[in-house]
Design a protein around this motif. Sequence first.
Motif, mmCIF file in Angstrom:
data_model
loop_
_atom_site.group_PDB
_atom_site.id
_atom_site.type_symbol
_atom_site.label_atom_id
_atom_site.label_comp_id
_atom_site.label_asym_id
_atom_site.label_seq_id
_atom_site.Cartn_x
_atom_site.Cartn_y
_atom_site.Cartn_z
ATOM 1 N N LYS A 54 34.453 39.546 40.810
ATOM 2 C CA LYS A 54 35.174 40.775 41.126
ATOM 3 C C LYS A 54 35.752 41.279 39.819
ATOM 4 C CE LYS A 54 38.538 42.805 44.298
ATOM 5 N NZ LYS A 54 38.314 44.079 43.802
ATOM 6 N N ASP A 55 35.265 42.405 39.378
ATOM 7 C CA ASP A 55 35.628 42.987 38.082
ATOM 8 C C ASP A 55 35.370 41.968 36.975
ATOM 9 O OD1 ASP A 55 36.298 45.409 39.312
ATOM 10 O OD2 ASP A 55 38.324 44.702 39.739
ATOM 11 N N ASP A 56 36.395 41.548 36.230
ATOM 12 C CA ASP A 56 36.174 40.629 35.108
ATOM 13 C C ASP A 56 36.474 39.176 35.447
ATOM 14 O OD1 ASP A 56 35.311 42.619 33.387
ATOM 15 O OD2 ASP A 56 37.348 43.136 32.783
ATOM 16 N N LYS A 57 36.593 38.828 36.732
ATOM 17 C CA LYS A 57 36.866 37.451 37.131
ATOM 18 C C LYS A 57 35.654 36.872 37.844
ATOM 19 C CE LYS A 57 41.815 37.959 37.441
ATOM 20 N NZ LYS A 57 43.017 37.631 38.171
ATOM 21 N N ALA A 78 35.987 32.158 34.977
ATOM 22 C CA ALA A 78 36.059 32.849 33.691
ATOM 23 C C ALA A 78 36.741 34.187 33.901
ATOM 24 C CB ALA A 78 34.664 33.059 33.110
ATOM 25 N N ASP A 79 37.560 34.574 32.919
ATOM 26 C CA ASP A 79 38.184 35.891 32.935
ATOM 27 C C ASP A 79 38.521 36.283 31.503
ATOM 28 O OD1 ASP A 79 40.793 34.847 32.212
ATOM 29 O OD2 ASP A 79 41.129 34.346 34.310
ATOM 30 N N ASP A 80 38.970 37.507 31.333
ATOM 31 C CA ASP A 80 39.279 38.013 29.996
ATOM 32 C C ASP A 80 40.456 37.283 29.350
ATOM 33 O OD1 ASP A 80 37.239 39.811 30.015
ATOM 34 O OD2 ASP A 80 38.474 41.535 30.559
ATOM 35 N N HIS A 81 41.369 36.773 30.145
ATOM 36 C CA HIS A 81 42.578 36.149 29.595
ATOM 37 C C HIS A 81 42.348 34.693 29.173
ATOM 38 C CE1 HIS A 81 46.807 35.461 28.911
ATOM 39 N NE2 HIS A 81 46.787 34.431 29.738
ATOM 40 N N ASN A 82 41.697 33.885 30.046
ATOM 41 C CA ASN A 82 41.544 32.457 29.793
ATOM 42 C C ASN A 82 40.172 32.056 29.274
ATOM 43 O OD1 ASN A 82 44.178 31.626 30.794
ATOM 44 N ND2 ASN A 82 43.414 32.249 32.789
#
Length: 116
Positions: A54-57, A78-82
């Motif tokens: 969902k989106d970037d996650k 995975a995501d943009d932050h971690n």
Amino acid sequence: MFNKLLILAAIAVLYVNSLEFKEHEEYGPVAYEFQYAVHDPHTGDIKSQKETRKDDKVEGVYELIDSDGHRRIVHYKADDHNGFEATVSREPTDIKIPLPEKIVAKHILAPSYLHH
């Protein structure tokens, strides 16, 4: 000859300057979900995977039977932050992976200069 090259260079500069460069376009929200599984007891190929985005996650899990018969389970996200994170665990099973048949060489081939 030099004049021709100068004219071609001037045309190339005019052409490049006339191009419009577009910035990266956003295409809106992204979402998907998929899964698959394989269970072939003849070859021992037993595995599965599930993933959602969902989106970037992104989150998912995959499982497989290692060659020693243990089940490997990998949970990942995975995501943009971690960035990418995975947790791997293994558990014993009673699954026996078939071993390939032994191939016995009847004749050993060697270069002729070794046969003296």
